[in-house]
Every structure is written in structure tokens, then in C-alpha cells.
Enzyme design. Structure first.
Site, PDB file in Angstrom:
ATOM      1  NE  ARG A   9     121.149   9.715  29.718  1.00  0.00           N
ATOM      2  CZ  ARG A   9     122.214  10.422  29.335  1.00  0.00           C
ATOM      3  NH1 ARG A   9     122.242  10.966  28.151  1.00  0.00           N
ATOM      4  NH2 ARG A   9     123.241  10.560  30.143  1.00  0.00           N
ATOM      5  CB  SER A 111     123.340  14.419  30.018  1.00  0.00           C
ATOM      6  OG  SER A 111     124.449  15.162  29.623  1.00  0.00           O
ATOM      7  CG  ASP A 268     125.939  18.987  29.100  1.00  0.00           C
ATOM      8  OD1 ASP A 268     126.464  19.578  30.061  1.00  0.00           O
ATOM      9  OD2 ASP A 268     125.922  17.750  28.982  1.00  0.00           O
ATOM     10  CG  ASP A 270     124.471  16.852  32.882  1.00  0.00           C
ATOM     11  OD1 ASP A 270     124.779  17.314  31.757  1.00  0.00           O
ATOM     12  OD2 ASP A 270     124.875  15.745  33.277  1.00  0.00           O
ATOM     13  CG  ASP A 272     128.132  16.006  32.093  1.00  0.00           C
ATOM     14  OD1 ASP A 272     127.584  16.648  31.164  1.00  0.00           O
ATOM     15  OD2 ASP A 272     127.985  14.773  32.234  1.00  0.00           O
ATOM     16  NE  ARG A 273     128.859  15.230  26.264  1.00  0.00           N
ATOM     17  CZ  ARG A 273     128.276  14.163  26.789  1.00  0.00           C
ATOM     18  NH1 ARG A 273     127.391  14.318  27.749  1.00  0.00           N
ATOM     19  NH2 ARG A 273     128.589  12.951  26.359  1.00  0.00           N
ATOM     20  CD  GLU A 370     133.348  11.363  26.572  1.00  0.00           C
ATOM     21  OE1 GLU A 370     133.554  10.146  26.402  1.00  0.00           O
ATOM     22  OE2 GLU A 370     132.309  11.821  27.067  1.00  0.00           O
ATOM     23  CE  LYS A 384     130.019  13.565  29.975  1.00  0.00           C
ATOM     24  NZ  LYS A 384     129.956  12.150  30.353  1.00  0.00           N
TER      25      LYS A 384
END
Length: 558
Positions: A9, A111, A268, A270, A272-273, A370, A384
């Protein structure tokens, strides 16, 4: 750039410390050689590659271009590639690895990082993110394959290759079929008057959350028009991260007020959250913390399992997981209800791999979460997933509304039954690695060499676990049970008043984070007193352990 368990990243741009055509080619060449060494059937099974909508006009870099270059690298070596033809949510990559029994997966995404960043995230054949020693093996293979192979830049070659496959249509069908196994109240969904607003924060989530609602027979959520289409500039937000609180949700609140929606679901970029907000009776909006939503989803998914499981003795094979810095509410529910709870190190790579081990032993892993608003609600994705979490939250809210209950009221009911778990987490920004090292050295040599703090302000320390060094004062041999990592800082303090606080460095951002929690047994209903006590503990933590003025740390701002 260094390849770690989170992959890569960094900012897009020229040079070896940035994400660009060359560093993507070098990384993929190393990864390809590492996979060839580990899988004799790589050329039969292949890999999947997905990408989000990030782009960097000045350098010409984009997630799509990086994904095509990665595909070209594999195809040049005779490896089949399942390259998504369009943007997708990150969870679609681990889903495809598992569904098609592939050797590995790559997702090109940063992300919720700032707009200039991009990333390269890697999944192993088990459908979970890689853990050690794969990161070291891949890193070494990258070092050994620095020179681009012939035609490495010519990504047009893949378009005519018989090794290129597009899994987009198949996954869009199969994924939504699989998540429907978590749909239990279709009739309520069809008839609910509850209205939802959804924002994808200029990312990929819009289309997929709409499809998920359709799969559950829910009316589509109102989409925030200014944020529903992908835009790599993220023009309406300072940070494209729903974790940052109300600032990211300003447009969602306005749309919800206009359309009479009571619940906001925010992914978010992408997808995944997931962040969730609910309008309270007072007219105020409550944004649930990751731990609060974890408590609600844990309660909901267990309740649905219990009501639909024909075999009650199977409870001994039921598991839930959360990371060590997340609330212990699942442990309290598990103790009372009779299923298993396990904690793992921070990050879904640990939960995904542990879940797979348990599932291979015939166990049912119902849920993992998480506190950083990440939820795994469906065993088809071992990571996630903000898409399935959004629609499962919507079904839970619709069910509760049919009983005249709000999410906030149900959260209180969960705490009343299993004990209040009050949490508070934040971070300081620090760009100087020396200062960070010094801060942690100070905690390890607080009252002389090799001594940890005995107190923090008025709060007495009763236990210490240091997952950087492997020390744990609560174990008979003083050795920590969870895996240790010398490359990242993480110390947990247990206090005599029942409080727990963890201080750690972030793997992907220049942050020193802290997480704190006070747990009370069921029946202790003075939540306000617990909150005051936790606030006092956190203030002491900041003052004595972080020393922000002395260390010139920048506080989190809304």
C-alpha cells in the site's frame, strides 16, 4: 515499498517507493514465481484478479491498469487468469478463490486510504489473506525477479488469450445466491416500512448493495446521488473512510431527513467495511461504533442460527471470532449461550485463516468481526464483507421494527442481558518512526530498565501482554499465547478496575492507535458511571503513556 501480509500500500506515482506499472510488474513476477514453487497445478487452476475505481491522472496509474498488467504477467507464463471486467467489492476476490478453487487472488485497492494511494492485496488458496511465512517468501521472490519479462508492459496481449476468463457474471449470480442463506425473514423484508439510505462514498459499493437488497426482497435503499458513482477524487469527503465519523455521513444525513429514512448504511470505497447510523427519538443521529454493530450482528446471527437450527446439541460446534483489540461482547454472549468464542491477532487475515481451520474441522463459524467496522457474516467469504453486512443489518433492523424496536434499543437489551461493554478507541498521527519507537521503549522501561508501568494516573495496572516481545504477565511461564511479531508494536494493559487498553501501531497508516474497554457483569446497569470511568482511564492513558505534547503527536480530529 515492502511486501507484507497486507500486500502493498503506497501512493501512486513514479519511483520504487510508489505504486506504478513497474512496481506492479515486479511484484506480480515475484508472486507468480512463488506460486509456481508452491502449486504444481497452478497452470490448471489459475488465479483471480479484481480492482476498484482508483486512478491517478498525473502518473497514468489506475487500479484497472495495474490489474491488467498483473494479468498479463501470469498469462505470459501460461497461468489462467480470472480477471473481473469491471470494478468489484474486495470480498468478491476471496469469494472467487474459494468458489472456483483457485490457487490465489489479487485485489488492487487501497480501501479507504487517501485518494493518491493504491494497494495490492493477496489471498491464498484457502480464500483468506496471506499470513507469514508467505509474505516473506513472496517478498524474496520479488527481489529475485526485478527485471521485467519480455512484453511485460504490453497488456493488450491478454485480450486475445484463451487463458483470460471473466468471472463477473458468474460471481454476480453465485455470490447473491450464497448470501441468501443468511436471509431468514423474507416476508418481513417484503412488507417493512423502514427506509434506508446507502452511500458508497464514491467507491464500488452502490450496484452491489442494491443487488443484495433485491436478493433479500427488501425495497432498494435511497442512494446518496453525489456519492453513488465511483470517483477517484472522492470530491465530497476529506477522507473516504466511514470510520472517521459524522463528517463522511453529512450528505447521507441530509438525504435521510429529506426521504424520511431512519437508518444509514455506509460502505468504504472498496465495500469491505460498513458503518451504520440510526435516527434517535430525539431527532439526533447515532453512529454505531464497530464494537456496537459487532454486538448487534453477533446477537442477531446467533439468534437466527438458534431459531433455525434443528440440532441444538450442535452448539458445541459453533464458533464466533473477534480480534484482540475488539470488544469482548461475543465472549460474554458465548459464555451464557454455550458456544465457543476465540480471539485472534488484529486483522482479518488472522480471523479468515482461523475460520478456515475450524470449518475444515467441521465447525460452524457463524460470525467474526473487528472494531474497525469489519464484519464476516457469511461463511462463503473468509474476509470482511460490507455488502453482506449491509443487507443483514437491514434485515435485522426490519425485523426489530416489526417488534417496535430500534437498533439502539436492541443494543441496550443485549448489554442488559450479557453485561455492559463500553469501549473507546482513537489514534494519534505520527510521521516519525523514531518517536514511535521511543514511545514504546519508554513503556517497556518505565521505572528503570525492563519494567512496565505499575499504574496509569490513579489506575493500577494488574496485567501486561506485549505481543512485540512475547511477554505476558498473566501466563504461568510469562509467554504470550497469541503469535508475536517483532515488526509491529502492540502492548495490552489490564487494570485493577477491570479496564483493558491496547496501544499499537497501524500496519497501513502513520498512526499509533489505542483501544480501551470496561466490561461489567449483567445487572450492572449504570452505563453512565462506566462511561465516566472509561473516559477518565483514557485521559490518563493519553497523558501518561502517549505524552502527546512532548512527543509532538497530532490528535485525531473529526
Amino acid at each position: 515499498m515492502e511486501f507484507g501480509t497486507a500486500g502493498l500500500r503506497a501512493a501512486m506515482g513514479a519511483g520504487i517507493s510508489h505504486m506504478n506499472d513497474l512496481t506492479i510488474i515486479q511484484t506480480t513476477q515475484g508472486f507468480c514465481r512463488y506460486l509456481e514453487k508452491n502449486f504444481s497445478d497452478l497452470k490448471k487452476r489459475g488465479v483471480v484478479i479484481g480492482f476498484d475505481a482508483r486512478a491517478h491522472l498525473s502518473s497514468g496509474g489506475s487500479s484497472k491498469r495495474f490489474a491488467r498488467l498483473a494479468a498479463n504477467t501470469f498469462i505470459s507464463q501460461g497461468v489462467p487468469v480470472y480477471l473481473f471486467s469491471d470494478i468489484i467489492p474486495t470480498p468478491f476476490v476471496p469469494y472467487t478463490v474459494t468458489h472456483l478453487k483457485l490457487c490465489a487472488g489479487i485485489m488492487v485497492t487501497a480501501s479507504h486510504n487517501p485518494k493518491q494511494d493504491n494497494g495490492y492485496k493477496v489471498y491464498w488458496e484457502n480464500g483468506a489473506q496471506i499470513i507469514s511465512p508467505h509474505d516473506k517468501g513472496i517478498s524474496q521472490a520479488i527481489e529475485e525477479n526485478q527485471e521485467p519479462w519480455p512484453q511485460a508492459w504490453d497488456d493488450k496481449l491478454i485480450d486475445s488469450s484463451s487463458l483470460l476468463h471473466d468471472p463477473y457474471a458468474m460471481v454476480n449470480k453465485e455470490y447473491f445466491k450464497d448470501i441468501q442463506k443468511q436471509c431468514f425473514y423474507r416476508n418481513i423484508n417484503k412488507e417493512t416500512n423502514l427506509k434506508f439510505v446507502h452511500t458508497s462514498v464514491h467507491g464500488v459499493g452502490h450496484k452491489f448493495v442494491q443487488l443484495a437488497f433485491k436478493a433479500f426482497d427488501l425495497s432498494p435503499p435511497f442512494a446518496v446521488p453525489e456519492q453513488k458513482d465511483p470517483d477517484p477524487d472522492f470530491p465530497t469527503v476529506k477522507y473516504p473512510n466511514p470510520e472517521e465519523g459524522k463528517g463522511v455521513l453529512t450528505l447521507s444525513f441530509a438525504l435521510a431527513e429529506k426521504d424520511g429514512a431512519r437508518i444509514i448504511l455506509a460502505n468504504d470505497p472498496d465495500a469491505d467495511r460498513l458503518a451504520v447510523a440510526e435516527k434517535q427519538e430525539s431527532g439526533e443521529w447515532k453512529v454505531f461504533s464497530g464494537n456496537e454493530l459487532g454486538a448487534l450482528l453477533g446477537w442477531w446471527i446467533f439468534t437466527c442460527w438458534k431459531n433455525n437450527s434443528r440440532d441444538t446439541c450442535a452448539i458445541k460446534d459453533v464458533y464466533m471470532l473477534s480480534s484482540t483489540v475488539s470488544s469482548k461482547i461475543l465472549r460474554a454472549i458465548a459464555l451464557k449461550e454455550g458456544f465457543h468464542f476465540e480471539e485472534t491477532l488484529t486483522g482479518f487475515k488472522w480471523m479468515g485463516n482461523r475460520a478456515k481451520q475450524l470449518m475444515d474441522q467441521g465447525k460452524a463459524v457463524l460470525f467474526a468481526f473487528e472494531e474497525a467496522i469489519g464484519y464476516m457474516c457469511c461463511p462463503a467469504v473468509l474476509d470482511k464483507d460490507g455488502v453482506s453486512a449491509a443487507v443483514i443489518t437491514a434485515e435485522m433492523a426490519s425485523f426489530l421494527a416489526s417488534r417496535n424496536l430500534s437498533l439502539s434499543q436492541q443494543l441496550k437489551a443485549v448489554y442488559d442481558e450479557y453485561g455492559f461493554h463500553i469501549t473507546k478507541a482513537s489514534y494519534f498521527i505520527c510521521h516519525d518512526p523514531k518517536v514511535i519507537q521511543q514511545l514504546f521503549d519508554n513503556l517497556r522501561n518505565f521505572d528503570g530498565k525492563n519494567t512496565y508501568p505499575k499504574s496509569c494516573g490513579r489506575f493500577k495496572v494488574s496485567g501486561i501482554r506485549d505481543l512485540t516481545t512475547g511477554y505476558d504477565s498473566s501466563q504461568p511461564d510469562q509467554k504470550a499465547i497469541l503469535p508475536t511479531s517483532k515488526s509491529s508494536q502492540m502492548i495490552t494493559f489490564t487494570f485493577a478496575n477491570g479496564g483493558v487498553a491496547t496501544i499499537r501501531t497501524s500496519g497501513t497508516e502513520p498512526k499509533i492507535k489505542y483501544y480501551s474497554e470496561l466490561c461489567a457483569p449483567p445487572g450492572n446497569s449504570d452505563a453512565e458511571q462506566l462511561k465516566r470511568e472509561l473516559d477518565e482511564l483514557v485521559n490518563a492513558l493519553e497523558k501518561h503513556f502517549f505524552q502527546p505534547e512532548k512527543n509532538k503527536l497530532q490528535r485525531k480530529t473529526e
